[in-house]
Design a protein around this motif. Structure first.
Motif, PDB file in Angstrom:
ATOM      1  N   ALA A 283      23.478 -10.778 -56.788  1.00 15.76           N
ATOM      2  CA  ALA A 283      24.822 -11.169 -56.334  1.00 15.76           C
ATOM      3  C   ALA A 283      25.873 -10.199 -56.873  1.00 15.76           C
ATOM      4  O   ALA A 283      26.834  -9.845 -56.162  1.00 15.76           O
ATOM      5  CB  ALA A 283      25.131 -12.595 -56.784  1.00 15.76           C
ATOM      6  N   GLU A 286      25.708  -7.026 -54.848  1.00 16.99           N
ATOM      7  CA  GLU A 286      26.322  -7.266 -53.544  1.00 16.99           C
ATOM      8  C   GLU A 286      27.842  -7.227 -53.640  1.00 16.99           C
ATOM      9  O   GLU A 286      28.531  -6.680 -52.769  1.00 16.99           O
ATOM     10  CB  GLU A 286      25.871  -8.617 -52.998  1.00 16.99           C
ATOM     11  N   LEU A 287      28.388  -7.788 -54.729  1.00 14.56           N
ATOM     12  CA  LEU A 287      29.840  -7.784 -54.945  1.00 14.56           C
ATOM     13  C   LEU A 287      30.362  -6.353 -55.093  1.00 14.56           C
ATOM     14  O   LEU A 287      31.392  -5.993 -54.492  1.00 14.56           O
ATOM     15  CB  LEU A 287      30.175  -8.601 -56.195  1.00 14.56           C
ATOM     16  N   GLU A 290      30.285  -4.524 -51.715  1.00 13.96           N
ATOM     17  CA  GLU A 290      31.332  -4.957 -50.787  1.00 13.96           C
ATOM     18  C   GLU A 290      32.697  -4.385 -51.145  1.00 13.96           C
ATOM     19  O   GLU A 290      33.493  -4.043 -50.253  1.00 13.96           O
ATOM     20  CB  GLU A 290      31.415  -6.491 -50.785  1.00 13.96           C
ATOM     21  N   SER A 342      34.890 -13.539 -57.341  1.00 10.87           N
ATOM     22  CA  SER A 342      34.391 -14.215 -56.140  1.00 10.87           C
ATOM     23  C   SER A 342      34.971 -15.623 -56.059  1.00 10.87           C
ATOM     24  O   SER A 342      35.004 -16.340 -57.077  1.00 10.87           O
ATOM     25  CB  SER A 342      32.864 -14.279 -56.165  1.00 10.87           C
ATOM     26  N   GLU A 347      27.851 -20.155 -54.701  1.00 10.17           N
ATOM     27  CA  GLU A 347      27.339 -20.030 -53.332  1.00 10.17           C
ATOM     28  C   GLU A 347      26.786 -18.632 -53.095  1.00 10.17           C
ATOM     29  O   GLU A 347      25.751 -18.460 -52.447  1.00 10.17           O
ATOM     30  CB  GLU A 347      28.462 -20.338 -52.341  1.00 10.17           C
ATOM     31  N   LYS A 348      27.500 -17.639 -53.635  1.00 10.40           N
ATOM     32  CA  LYS A 348      27.054 -16.253 -53.485  1.00 10.40           C
ATOM     33  C   LYS A 348      25.728 -16.018 -54.226  1.00 10.40           C
ATOM     34  O   LYS A 348      24.851 -15.312 -53.742  1.00 10.40           O
ATOM     35  CB  LYS A 348      28.132 -15.315 -54.043  1.00 10.40           C
ATOM     36  N   LYS A 351      22.626 -17.892 -52.390  1.00 10.83           N
ATOM     37  CA  LYS A 351      22.178 -17.401 -51.078  1.00 10.83           C
ATOM     38  C   LYS A 351      21.309 -16.139 -51.185  1.00 10.83           C
ATOM     39  O   LYS A 351      20.747 -15.675 -50.187  1.00 10.83           O
ATOM     40  CB  LYS A 351      23.384 -17.119 -50.178  1.00 10.83           C
ATOM     41  N   GLN A 352      21.201 -15.574 -52.386  1.00  7.12           N
ATOM     42  CA  GLN A 352      20.394 -14.351 -52.548  1.00  7.12           C
ATOM     43  C   GLN A 352      18.918 -14.651 -52.297  1.00  7.12           C
ATOM     44  O   GLN A 352      18.390 -15.643 -52.742  1.00  7.12           O
ATOM     45  CB  GLN A 352      20.582 -13.782 -53.968  1.00  7.12           C
TER      46      GLN A 352
END
Length: 355
Positions: A283, A286-287, A290, A342, A347-348, A351-352
């Motif tokens: 996560a 991913e942050l 992005e 975030s 939630e982030k 979902k990984q």
């Protein structure tokens, strides 16, 4: 490169002239066939050794299954396989060089080991026929057992034909013995006592191997205590992915009570075991990707360069436990950044690697 090519080209040619002087008593056709079989055997043996080194990890080792492979023969029991292979090679040379001139007991033993080698070679071919791993090492492992079977069949026909010719010239005073001898000459059958001695000789070798730490059933365990192959009965740890979080991934391979696996996840189409540390690390990546893609590329390249080679050295549950503990401070740092940057951090995280 040219020098290597010339060496590969000249070695068999020079080897034939040496072999030609060694086998002066046989016909030119026989010499050529024998030399081709020997060359095929040596090349297949070297290829087998190279392929085995590429697939040498046992089922309990976490590896990158794309770049490496699991061994088709359990390391703990491979001594049994090597001993029977060595005895089978001895039988080939004994029957090839001496054949029917061997003393009766050695002749029978050579035939026994030749047949055992044929059975094992056939089982090896079956073992290699199915590989659900990521690499294709079975392609370079196949030639050796096939070559052994080919040479063994040729030898059996040669020895049986010689025995038939010898039997045809024998005459016994005893009518029954003479009848049996005539039948042997016509049908080219091998002596029945070869089959009778198969089990006792096999049992004796296994008993000797047990003294050296092998199990009584090592000849079967060497095939079954493996993973990804035809007779495999073991499962391997989650595969290391060279495109994933190497250190966090191997950390999941530690003791469950320490690393606390949560569920199965999917990465690049493969199922992996995930824990919270791995989810948080992914996560966080991913942050960064992005919000700062250029920085992410720099971090990713550096991690690919150093993280993956390091992860390959982590092969035991104990070392995985250590990595998990060492990664804890980073895990808390990643989690802090996620909660600051975030709007829905949990939630982030959750979902990984969702299936």
């Amino acid at each position: 490169m040219t020098g290597i090519f010339l060496i590969l080209l000249l070695t068999p040619i020079l080897g034939y002239f040496v072999y030609k002087n060694f086998r002066t008593k046989v016909s030119t056709r026989t010499r050529i066939v024998e030399f081709l079989l020997i060359t095929f055997f040596i090349v297949s043996l070297l290829a087998f050794g190279f392929g085995y080194s590429m697939s040498s990890a046992d089922y309990y080792t976490a590896i990158d299954i794309v770049d490496e492979g699991y061994t088709p023969f359990a390391s703990k029991h491979v001594l049994t396989l090597l001993v029977f292979f060595a005895l089978s090679i001895w039988s080939i040379f004994a029957l090839w060089l001496k054949g029917n001139q061997l003393p009766p007991l050695l002749f029978v033993l050579a035939f026994v080991f030749l047949i055992i080698g044929m059975v094992i070679s056939f089982v090896v071919i079956l073992q290699l026929s199915v590989n659900i791993g990521g690499n294709d090492t079975e392609i370079i492992l196949f030639p050796l057992p096939i070559c052994y079977l080919l040479i063994s069949v040729v030898l059996m026909f040669k020895v049986a034909n010689n025995e038939a010719q010898i039997a045809a010239t024998r005459v016994y005073k005893n009518k029954f013995l003479n009848y049996l001898n005539t039948k042997l000459a016509k049908t080219n059958l091998q002596p029945a006592y070869v089959l009778v001695l198969l089990i006792p000789v096999f049992t004796l070798i296994v008993a000797i191997l047990m003294v050296f730490g092998q199990d009584y059933n090592s000849i079967t365990k060497v095939f079954t205590e493996t993973t990804t192959w035809n007779f495999s009965q073991k499962t391997h740890p989650p595969a290391l992915d060279h495109k994933g979080h190497y250190l966090c991934t191997v950390a999941v391979c530690g003791n469950p009570e320490i690393v606390k696996p949560l569920r199965l996840g999917k990465r690049h189409g493969k199922e992996i075991v995930v824990n919270r540390q791995l989810l948080i690390a992914n996560a966080f990546e991913e942050l960064i990707q992005e919000n700062a893609p250029r920085l992410h590329r720099i971090i990713r390249n550096a991690y690919d360069k150093y993280g993956y080679p390091l992860s390959k050295k982590i092969t035991t549950p104990e070392s995985s436990n250590l990595v998990y503990r060492l990664m804890k401070p980073l895990e808390y740092f990643f989690l802090t950044v996620l909660y600051f940057c975030s709007s829905k951090p949990e939630e982030k995280i959750n979902k990984q690697y969702a299936i």
